[in-house]
Scaffold this motif. Structure first.
Motif, PDB file in Angstrom:
ATOM      1  N   THR A 170      36.736  11.713  42.564  1.00  0.00           N
ATOM      2  CA  THR A 170      36.800  10.480  43.266  1.00  0.00           C
ATOM      3  C   THR A 170      38.046  10.422  44.185  1.00  0.00           C
ATOM      4  O   THR A 170      38.247  10.231  45.349  1.00  0.00           O
ATOM      5  N   ALA A 220      37.896  13.277  47.051  1.00  0.00           N
ATOM      6  CA  ALA A 220      37.035  12.679  48.112  1.00  0.00           C
ATOM      7  C   ALA A 220      37.581  11.437  48.548  1.00  0.00           C
ATOM      8  O   ALA A 220      37.863  11.603  50.086  1.00  0.00           O
ATOM      9  N   VAL A 249      38.577  11.839  52.636  1.00  0.00           N
ATOM     10  CA  VAL A 249      38.266  10.610  53.582  1.00  0.00           C
ATOM     11  C   VAL A 249      39.499   9.973  54.310  1.00  0.00           C
ATOM     12  O   VAL A 249      39.751   9.806  55.467  1.00  0.00           O
ATOM     13  N   ILE A 263      30.456   8.600  52.011  1.00  0.00           N
ATOM     14  CA  ILE A 263      31.345   9.927  52.494  1.00  0.00           C
ATOM     15  C   ILE A 263      30.920  10.683  53.416  1.00  0.00           C
ATOM     16  O   ILE A 263      31.783  11.143  54.395  1.00  0.00           O
TER      17      ILE A 263
END
Length: 344
Positions: free
Chosen positions: A272, A275, A279, A318
């Motif tokens: 996480t 990610a 992002v 995502i």
């Protein structure tokens, strides 16, 4: 005597309009005065927010700052040094458990747990940074993933020290009487102070010779070595610095939550965080903040949309963000700013 063909080509190049270039940022954006003004406005908003929000929202902002500090370290490693890590959550856990053990078993004052937790994570990152000298790509990713995998059962094994599967419950730092602050506000300002110090330290590090060496390694290891950059030293230090920021965030996490358990630091946390950084935007100081917002709010948003499969919603979000902003939210903001016409 010049060749007529070459003469005609030169005249054509002279008469042709210049090739189109990307629009430059407007003058007001590039001015140092505006940047300092924007920073002051942001600081004022950050100090004003906890007095206007309900305690739960103050807690959410506090967690965003914690994740931003953790992502700051991951950004240093991935975005600036060009390495990869799937075990960043493990260093976050090391900082959290170091602070928890010091508070539970040694009754150390809260401020002293911060440098100890950061130092412990730094040393562990230094040790695990050694494989980075010889491994790259998927092989390095597997090594860092192994760190996150074996940490959880390791924490459960030493029950007398870590509390085992039940974890450790701790008292949160109480606000001093002179501050007049509620507990959630006090924890927010403590976290804000740590976050500001972490960002200033990282910004100074990136402007130094170390930062230039990391960028050279990211762009081309061969060229960096030719220029005299010691790859082994800087790669290992990149892991150590990254782990230090994660350990710092983990320590503050222990202060804010008042509880640690192995199940809070599974492999999902590392994935996480990675990610969230992608992002938010790699290689940007604003990327970790945007990534912290993503890590904090998007999983809960996905849970609200579909209780049965929040992971599916999270993954689709995502993909959607990456489709709209391939360079992250920070890159998208930069492109929008560059489209603002210059004032001649």
């Amino acid at each position: 005597m010049s060749n007529p063909t070459e003469t005609n080509a030169a005249q054509a190049r002279t008469a042709a309009p210049p090739p189109p270039t990307a629009p430059r940022p407007p003058e007001w954006w590039r001015s140092a005065r505006w940047r300092w003004g924007a920073a002051a406005l942001l600081a004022a908003a950050a100090c004003y927010a906890p007095f206007q929000l309900v305690p739960f929202h103050v807690f959410q902002l506090t967690m965003v700052l914690i994740y931003a500090v953790a992502l700051l370290g991951l950004n240093l490693l991935v975005g600036h040094a060009g390495q990869i890590s799937l075990g960043h959550g493990a260093f976050f856990a090391i900082g959290a458990y170091t602070a928890a053990i010091l508070l539970e078993h040694w009754a150390l004052p809260y401020p002293l747990t911060l440098p100890v937790a950061a130092g412990a994570a730094f040393l562990l990152g230094l040790a695990f940074g050694v494989p980075a000298m010889r491994l790259r790509g998927l092989y390095l990713a597997l090594v860092t993933l192994a760190i996150a995998i074996f940490l959880v059962p390791l924490l459960k094994r030493f029950e007398d020290l870590t509390g085992g599967s039940m974890g450790l419950t701790l008292a949160k730092p109480a606000p001093p009487a002179w501050s007049g602050l509620a507990e959630d506000q006090w924890l927010y300002f403590l976290t804000l102070a740590v976050a500001v110090a972490a960002f200033l330290l990282c910004a100074g590090l990136l402007r130094s010779r170390v930062g230039r060496a990391l960028h050279a390694i990211r762009d081309s290891e061969g060229a960096a070595e030719v220029m005299g950059v010691r790859l082994s030293v800087h790669k290992t230090l990149a892991f150590a610095w990254s782990a230090m920021f994660a350990g710092t965030a983990g320590c503050v996490y222990t202060w804010v939550i008042g509880f640690v358990s192995p199940d809070s630091f599974t492999v999902n946390l590392s994935i996480t965080l990675l990610a969230g950084l992608v992002v938010g935007g790699l290689g940007s100081l604003s990327g970790p903040v945007l990534g912290g917002l993503f890590v904090m709010f998007v999983p809960s948003f996905a849970q609200d949309i579909n209780d049965a499969a929040p992971g599916v919603i999270f993954g689709l979000l995502i993909i959607a963000v990456m489709y709209v902003a391939p360079t992250g939210l920070a890159g998208l903001a930069g492109r929008l700013i560059r489209k603002i016409p210059r004032k001649e």
